[in-house]
Design an enzyme around this catalytic site. Sequence first.
Site, PDB file in Angstrom:
ATOM      1  N   GLU A 143      10.859  39.540  56.918  1.00 56.28           N
ATOM      2  CA  GLU A 143      10.342  40.615  56.069  1.00 56.28           C
ATOM      3  C   GLU A 143       8.980  40.202  55.490  1.00 56.28           C
ATOM      4  O   GLU A 143       8.855  39.133  54.897  1.00 56.28           O
ATOM      5  CB  GLU A 143      11.326  40.863  54.919  1.00 56.28           C
ATOM      6  CG  GLU A 143      10.898  41.981  53.993  1.00 56.28           C
ATOM      7  CD  GLU A 143      11.806  42.109  52.758  1.00 56.28           C
ATOM      8  OE1 GLU A 143      12.061  41.093  52.094  1.00 56.28           O
ATOM      9  OE2 GLU A 143      12.227  43.239  52.461  1.00 56.28           O
ATOM     10  N   GLU A 148      21.540  44.184  46.561  1.00 49.09           N
ATOM     11  CA  GLU A 148      20.647  45.016  47.375  1.00 49.09           C
ATOM     12  C   GLU A 148      19.440  44.144  47.705  1.00 49.09           C
ATOM     13  O   GLU A 148      18.619  43.854  46.838  1.00 49.09           O
ATOM     14  CB  GLU A 148      20.258  46.280  46.609  1.00 49.09           C
ATOM     15  CG  GLU A 148      21.469  47.194  46.437  1.00 49.09           C
ATOM     16  CD  GLU A 148      21.258  48.392  45.525  1.00 49.09           C
ATOM     17  OE1 GLU A 148      20.163  48.544  44.961  1.00 49.09           O
ATOM     18  OE2 GLU A 148      22.202  49.176  45.374  1.00 49.09           O
ATOM     19  N   CYS A 176      11.962  48.248  49.774  1.00 48.82           N
ATOM     20  CA  CYS A 176      12.912  47.577  50.666  1.00 48.82           C
ATOM     21  C   CYS A 176      13.217  48.430  51.893  1.00 48.82           C
ATOM     22  O   CYS A 176      13.592  47.917  52.931  1.00 48.82           O
ATOM     23  CB  CYS A 176      14.193  47.259  49.912  1.00 48.82           C
ATOM     24  SG  CYS A 176      14.878  48.727  49.117  1.00 48.82           S
TER      25      CYS A 176
HETATM   26  P1  NAD Z   1      13.063  38.050  43.983  1.00 43.67           P
HETATM   27  O1  NAD Z   1      14.357  37.734  44.618  1.00 43.67           O
HETATM   28  O2  NAD Z   1      11.974  37.056  44.019  1.00 43.67           O
HETATM   29  O3  NAD Z   1      13.272  38.371  42.429  1.00 43.67           O
HETATM   30  C1  NAD Z   1      14.151  39.379  41.991  1.00 43.67           C
HETATM   31  C2  NAD Z   1      14.680  39.019  40.617  1.00 43.67           C
HETATM   32  O4  NAD Z   1      15.490  37.859  40.707  1.00 43.67           O
HETATM   33  C3  NAD Z   1      13.598  38.706  39.598  1.00 43.67           C
HETATM   34  O5  NAD Z   1      13.984  39.272  38.354  1.00 43.67           O
HETATM   35  C4  NAD Z   1      13.621  37.198  39.537  1.00 43.67           C
HETATM   36  O6  NAD Z   1      13.173  36.652  38.329  1.00 43.67           O
HETATM   37  C5  NAD Z   1      15.106  36.917  39.729  1.00 43.67           C
HETATM   38  N1  NAD Z   1      15.428  35.582  40.224  1.00 43.67           N
HETATM   39  C6  NAD Z   1      14.699  34.803  41.058  1.00 43.67           C
HETATM   40  N2  NAD Z   1      15.344  33.637  41.289  1.00 43.67           N
HETATM   41  C7  NAD Z   1      16.508  33.692  40.586  1.00 43.67           C
HETATM   42  C8  NAD Z   1      17.588  32.778  40.399  1.00 43.67           C
HETATM   43  N3  NAD Z   1      17.614  31.586  40.988  1.00 43.67           N
HETATM   44  N4  NAD Z   1      18.608  33.160  39.603  1.00 43.67           N
HETATM   45  C9  NAD Z   1      18.615  34.355  39.003  1.00 43.67           C
HETATM   46  N5  NAD Z   1      17.602  35.259  39.122  1.00 43.67           N
HETATM   47  C10 NAD Z   1      16.567  34.922  39.914  1.00 43.67           C
HETATM   48  O7  NAD Z   1      12.624  39.446  44.602  1.00 43.67           O
HETATM   49  P2  NAD Z   1      11.232  40.222  44.367  1.00 43.67           P
HETATM   50  O8  NAD Z   1      10.175  39.450  45.047  1.00 43.67           O
HETATM   51  O9  NAD Z   1      11.105  40.552  42.927  1.00 43.67           O
HETATM   52  O10 NAD Z   1      11.503  41.600  45.125  1.00 43.67           O
HETATM   53  C11 NAD Z   1      11.179  41.829  46.470  1.00 43.67           C
HETATM   54  C12 NAD Z   1      12.431  41.721  47.319  1.00 43.67           C
HETATM   55  O11 NAD Z   1      13.421  42.638  46.865  1.00 43.67           O
HETATM   56  C13 NAD Z   1      12.194  42.075  48.769  1.00 43.67           C
HETATM   57  O12 NAD Z   1      12.876  41.176  49.585  1.00 43.67           O
HETATM   58  C14 NAD Z   1      12.822  43.461  48.900  1.00 43.67           C
HETATM   59  O13 NAD Z   1      13.225  43.811  50.194  1.00 43.67           O
HETATM   60  C15 NAD Z   1      13.969  43.348  47.971  1.00 43.67           C
HETATM   61  N6  NAD Z   1      14.417  44.680  47.534  1.00 43.67           N
HETATM   62  C16 NAD Z   1      15.602  45.176  47.992  1.00 43.67           C
HETATM   63  C17 NAD Z   1      16.023  46.446  47.616  1.00 43.67           C
HETATM   64  C18 NAD Z   1      17.321  47.042  48.113  1.00 43.67           C
HETATM   65  O14 NAD Z   1      17.757  48.039  47.532  1.00 43.67           O
HETATM   66  N7  NAD Z   1      17.941  46.508  49.147  1.00 43.67           N
HETATM   67  C19 NAD Z   1      15.221  47.201  46.766  1.00 43.67           C
HETATM   68  C20 NAD Z   1      14.007  46.661  46.336  1.00 43.67           C
HETATM   69  C21 NAD Z   1      13.629  45.384  46.715  1.00 43.67           C
END
Ligand code: NAD
Length: 485
Positions: free
Chosen positions: A389, A253, A287
């Site tokens: 975004e 997601e 999101c």
């Molecule tokens: P992010 O991708 O930076 O981090 C999300 C998670 O992934 C964190 O726990 C982070 O530590 C982990 N992560 C980062 N790099 C990684 C790697 N290389 N390997 C494994 N894990 C890793 O996202 P964010 O900044 O925390 O959240 C915001 C984003 O999430 C926005 O783009 C938003 O649109 C999206 N989002 C989507 C939904 C949906 O349902 N589609 C819901 C909420 C947020």
Amino acid sequence: MTIRQLRNYIDGRFEDGVSTFDKHSPVNGQRIAQVHEASRDQVNRAIAAAHRALPAWAGLSVEARTDHLLALADGITRRFDDFLQAEIGDTGKPVGWAGKIDIPRGAANFRAFAELARTLDMESYMTDTPDGRQALNYAYRKPLGVVGVISPWNLPLLLLTWKVAPALAFGNTVIMKPSEVTPSTATLLAEVADQAGLPAGVLNLAHGFGPDSAGEFLTTHPDIDGITFTGESATGATIMRAVAPGVKPVSFELGGKNAALVFADADFDAAVDGVTRSVFANCGQVCLCTERVYVERPIYERFVAALAARARDMRIGWPLDPATEMGPLVSREHREKVLSYFALAREEGATVVAGGGVPVFGDDRDAGAYVQPTVWTGLKEDARCIKEEVFGPVCHVAPFDTEDEAIRLANDTRYGLAAAVWTQNLTRGHRVAQAMKVGLAWVNCWFLRDLRTPFGGSGLSGIGREGGRHSLHFYTEPTNVCIKL
Ligand code: NAD
């Protein structure tokens, strides 16, 4: 002020990490917690513990297993205020939002998937055989196995439990890797699991970052059976590469660049209310939030003026003040990103009709991560601010002349998560909603959720759907059994 210690939870025990990092409040910049970063060895041990716990957990009766889920829901409800304070502390979100949405949904996720697991039916077919008899086919569903749940910071408990609950309900064991930016409520959930007597190893917690930390240790481990992830599209791509050698299933997601389409026949006040909410809720950090608004030309000027007025009047303030409508962004780092888009929009020729900067309070909050609710007009459709975004309290508003043009503009994005259509013509509502290239289309509402419905997006917004029986498809593997009768 006491600095909370947020530890890992592995095989039923709380453990210090190899190192610690600080968590700062987005309201005033103060240090509020120390987070224990899990080592590779700790993540390995969590995965091994989850494998040991798997047969007994998967073998429990559905009733016994779902009783555990209901106990987790009760545990969240019992410690509602602890969860609320922790979520507000980590994110700065207003109490009116966190108390009505984040924490109640955390408990509701466990209840909804317990209910679903108890009432599921099984796919089966009667098949004619070549010798004139019949065979019974049925799809027997088994848990996927040990599932890694990697979650973001915007709705920390809500999005974590949205995946932990179905994983556990369908007999999987779990390693949670919450965002490093919002580690508190995941730690409380581990405490609730511990107090509720969830068997050791069923639910584990590893704190840390992505690259070269808990996130990567989890996704590259050969014994993880699947990864369910919510976060940025680019992170999703990295995780896909990490699991590719083992051909592991993923459920993603990801981000969005969601459109709202406002037709001239819409209930004007309801549309202004709805779009205000869909742009600025949770400081634009959902999101599903709207970042592109397209308005039919006859009402365009009036709509822009009304939306800009609502942005200017928004009460930005202390999270615990019930009158606060908007809190800070989640961190100073994220504010740098949002402010870089504020600057880019000007370079790209935007007219800033509301906001565009940082509010000045003259108190502690000036050390926080606040920005002004912002409305742009006048950008070209190929501007980066229209394509990328931002994930902040900001939208661009543009006019359209025909329904076809509105549909074309809304769909001109590589994302495909959500859209909202505002019209009183129900035929048009159906037609336009169905034409949206998104996973979720709302008509005359936004963020109205039923947990049984499919949730997710396409394109850069993700892979697969979760929610209701759609979650069953990710968290279980069917074995088709064919019996000749
Ligand atoms: P992010 O991708 O930076 O981090 C999300 C998670 O992934 C964190 O726990 C982070 O530590 C982990 N992560 C980062 N790099 C990684 C790697 N290389 N390997 C494994 N894990 C890793 O996202 P964010 O900044 O925390 O959240 C915001 C984003 O999430 C926005 O783009 C938003 O649109 C999206 N989002 C989507 C939904 C949906 O349902 N589609 C819901 C909420 C947020």
